[in-house]
Design a protein around this motif. Sequence first.
Motif, short mmCIF file in Angstrom:
data_model
loop_
_atom_site.label_atom_id
_atom_site.label_comp_id
_atom_site.label_asym_id
_atom_site.label_seq_id
_atom_site.Cartn_x
_atom_site.Cartn_y
_atom_site.Cartn_z
N TYR A 1 2.42 11.79 4.09
CA TYR A 1 2.02 11.47 2.72
C TYR A 1 3.28 11.34 1.86
CZ TYR A 1 -2.43 13.16 4.55
OH TYR A 1 -3.56 13.33 5.32
N PRO A 2 3.86 10.16 1.80
CA PRO A 2 5.08 10.00 0.98
C PRO A 2 4.76 10.14 -0.50
CG PRO A 2 4.26 7.86 1.70
CD PRO A 2 3.44 8.91 2.42
N ILE A 3 5.71 10.68 -1.24
CA ILE A 3 5.58 10.82 -2.69
C ILE A 3 6.41 9.72 -3.34
CG2 ILE A 3 5.97 12.31 -4.68
CD1 ILE A 3 5.76 14.70 -2.79
N VAL A 4 5.77 8.90 -4.17
CA VAL A 4 6.48 7.82 -4.85
C VAL A 4 6.11 7.85 -6.33
CG1 VAL A 4 6.49 6.37 -2.78
CG2 VAL A 4 4.63 6.12 -4.45
N SER A 5 6.91 7.17 -7.13
CA SER A 5 6.61 7.08 -8.56
C SER A 5 6.42 5.64 -9.01
CB SER A 5 7.73 7.73 -9.38
OG SER A 5 8.97 7.11 -9.10
N SER A 6 6.37 4.71 -8.04
CA SER A 6 6.15 3.31 -8.39
C SER A 6 5.73 2.54 -7.15
CB SER A 6 7.42 2.68 -8.97
OG SER A 6 8.43 2.60 -7.97
N ALA A 7 5.09 1.41 -7.38
CA ALA A 7 4.72 0.52 -6.27
C ALA A 7 5.97 0.00 -5.57
CB ALA A 7 3.87 -0.64 -6.80
N ARG A 8 7.01 -0.24 -6.34
CA ARG A 8 8.24 -0.77 -5.76
C ARG A 8 8.83 0.19 -4.72
NH1 ARG A 8 13.22 -2.05 -9.69
NH2 ARG A 8 13.08 0.22 -9.90
N ALA A 9 8.79 1.49 -5.02
CA ALA A 9 9.33 2.47 -4.08
C ALA A 9 8.52 2.47 -2.79
CB ALA A 9 9.32 3.86 -4.72
N PHE A 10 7.18 2.40 -2.92
CA PHE A 10 6.37 2.40 -1.69
C PHE A 10 6.60 1.13 -0.89
CE2 PHE A 10 2.49 1.41 0.70
CZ PHE A 10 2.52 2.49 1.57
N SER A 11 6.78 0.01 -1.57
CA SER A 11 7.02 -1.25 -0.88
C SER A 11 8.27 -1.15 0.00
CB SER A 11 7.19 -2.38 -1.89
OG SER A 11 7.47 -3.61 -1.24
N ALA A 12 9.32 -0.55 -0.53
CA ALA A 12 10.56 -0.40 0.24
C ALA A 12 10.34 0.48 1.47
CB ALA A 12 11.65 0.18 -0.65
N LEU A 13 9.61 1.58 1.30
CA LEU A 13 9.33 2.47 2.42
C LEU A 13 8.48 1.78 3.48
CD1 LEU A 13 8.53 5.70 0.37
CD2 LEU A 13 10.49 5.38 1.88
N TRP A 14 7.47 1.05 3.04
CA TRP A 14 6.56 0.39 3.97
C TRP A 14 7.29 -0.69 4.81
CZ3 TRP A 14 1.83 0.83 5.99
CH2 TRP A 14 1.28 -0.27 6.64
N LYS A 15 8.03 -1.53 4.13
CA LYS A 15 8.68 -2.64 4.82
C LYS A 15 9.78 -2.17 5.77
CE LYS A 15 7.68 -5.99 1.17
NZ LYS A 15 8.23 -6.85 0.09
N ARG A 16 10.44 -1.08 5.40
CA ARG A 16 11.54 -0.61 6.25
C ARG A 16 11.05 0.25 7.41
NH1 ARG A 16 17.17 2.30 4.30
NH2 ARG A 16 17.77 3.16 6.33
N ALA A 17 9.97 1.03 7.22
CA ALA A 17 9.61 1.98 8.26
C ALA A 17 8.11 2.19 8.46
CB ALA A 17 10.27 3.33 7.98
N TYR A 18 7.36 2.36 7.38
CA TYR A 18 6.00 2.86 7.52
C TYR A 18 5.04 1.88 8.18
CZ TYR A 18 7.51 6.65 4.41
OH TYR A 18 8.15 7.72 3.84
N ASN A 19 5.34 0.60 8.14
CA ASN A 19 4.45 -0.39 8.76
C ASN A 19 4.32 -0.18 10.26
OD1 ASN A 19 6.37 -2.54 10.26
ND2 ASN A 19 7.35 -1.86 8.35
N LYS A 20 5.29 0.52 10.85
CA LYS A 20 5.28 0.76 12.29
C LYS A 20 4.34 1.91 12.68
CE LYS A 20 10.15 -0.60 12.31
NZ LYS A 20 11.55 -0.13 12.49
N THR A 21 4.00 2.76 11.72
CA THR A 21 3.14 3.92 12.01
C THR A 21 2.04 4.01 10.96
OG1 THR A 21 4.77 5.29 10.85
CG2 THR A 21 4.84 5.30 13.25
N ALA A 22 1.41 2.88 10.67
CA ALA A 22 0.39 2.84 9.62
C ALA A 22 -0.80 3.72 9.93
CB ALA A 22 -0.07 1.40 9.41
#
Length: 472
Positions: free
Chosen positions: A151-172
């Motif tokens: 459960y990542p903690i973010v304060s904006s959609a932009r921050a989550f986008s960076a996390l998703w594209k770099r790493a989280y899409n592999k373990t959705a």
Amino acid sequence: MKAINAVRVGGVDVLPLVEGGKGVSVSTGLSAGSWAAAGGVGTVSLVNADSYDEDGQPVQQIYRGRTRRERHEELIDYAIRGGIAQAQIAHEQSSGKGRVHANILWEMGGAERVIAGVLEGAKGLIHGLTCGAGMPYRLSEIAARFGVHYYPIVSSARAFSALWKRAYNKTAHLLGGVVYEDPWRAGGHNGLSNTENPLSPEDPYPRVVALRKLMREFGLGDTPIIMAGGVWWLEEWQDWIDNPELGPIIFQFGTRPLLTKESPIPEAWKQRLLTLKEGDVFLNRFSPTGFYSSAVNNSFLQELRERSERQVAFSPEPVGEHVAAYGVGARKRLVFVTPTDLEHIRAWEAQGFTEAMRTPDSTLIFVTPERGREIVTDQVDCMGCLSECRFSNWSQREPEFSNGRKADPRSFCIQKTLQTIAHAHGPDQELVADNNLMFGGTSAWRFGTDPFYSNGFVPTVKQLVERIMTGR
């Protein structure tokens, strides 16, 4: 008031209520397990949690290493043992109900090693990992290794986008939810960007709508968003419940669990919460992490503010308006300040602030000799509790183990102050609480106006959860 229905978290139906993580012996196994037992999601903090001796007494975290690197290894060992102990307590306290999550700060020193060590030593006891204070790209990788949701903690959609594209899409498949932590309202360290004004809070609704829109683009329309920061009565948030624009929403409470029977914080801290007024909790930028943080405006923060106000720029040689010579330190090494600033310096010295300390920004601050000795001692005693620390100039990056800058006396040792306030249970705890960092969300003043706490009533976690579920 709309019905507050269960949601699916980590494969289990639970109440849509999460206990927010609070580090350094505050989010304990007892509080987390009690929250889970009440049907929600409890959170154990892995940030320097307490471990216990054979008599069940907390083990005092004493550092004996001669170097920062040696003390850093001790810190990691303390954190792993404490995290395992708190996970075991939470598991027993929950009786198999709800969910138990573990919270860690990505910018904590040795964070990855601590997470792995606790999950290895407490297998099956922790159901999810919550992580913020930085960009935890490797969180998903660690979660996948141990088969837990994250459960990542973010304060904006932009921050989550960076996390998703770099790493989280592999373990959705293991992404259990996304915590939106409001950077203006949540307690502790907050994720304000350089473009956001700390004095101008934004409405969280459009920011969370933007996050949901992005998540839907990634196929995460049914993944819960956990709203953290500023939540008090759910009736104030009923427009968020069953709202198709927002999708599944869970609410996180970090500050309110501080004032419960199971909360381990000192009685003086609890009583202070009951007397807060609006504006008594505010964002400041004194943290050695470099992040803004939300804390109670007490003597500790006032001293830090005054420390920075007694500050002048200097030059190592006369240049421009900096022509007035001033001797710094025992050897009185000359630097040059403006004539006006020299007048300020003489006035501060007359008040007892005779110790000049250099900052990384070519300025001098002025403190009492006693405070100066304390600052230097704390810097020397650094145990690397952060991945990088402005106060001591520590960095866990090899081989230098330094951030490359001078230590900054305008900040403080966060490990020392948080350990001190969390364990201040003696007769002088009121004084200790006033002179150490007291984190809290900006809605903490509502303790004093909420009729639930009339006559100083302190509920159990179960009573608090029941009250929250009424919406009032």
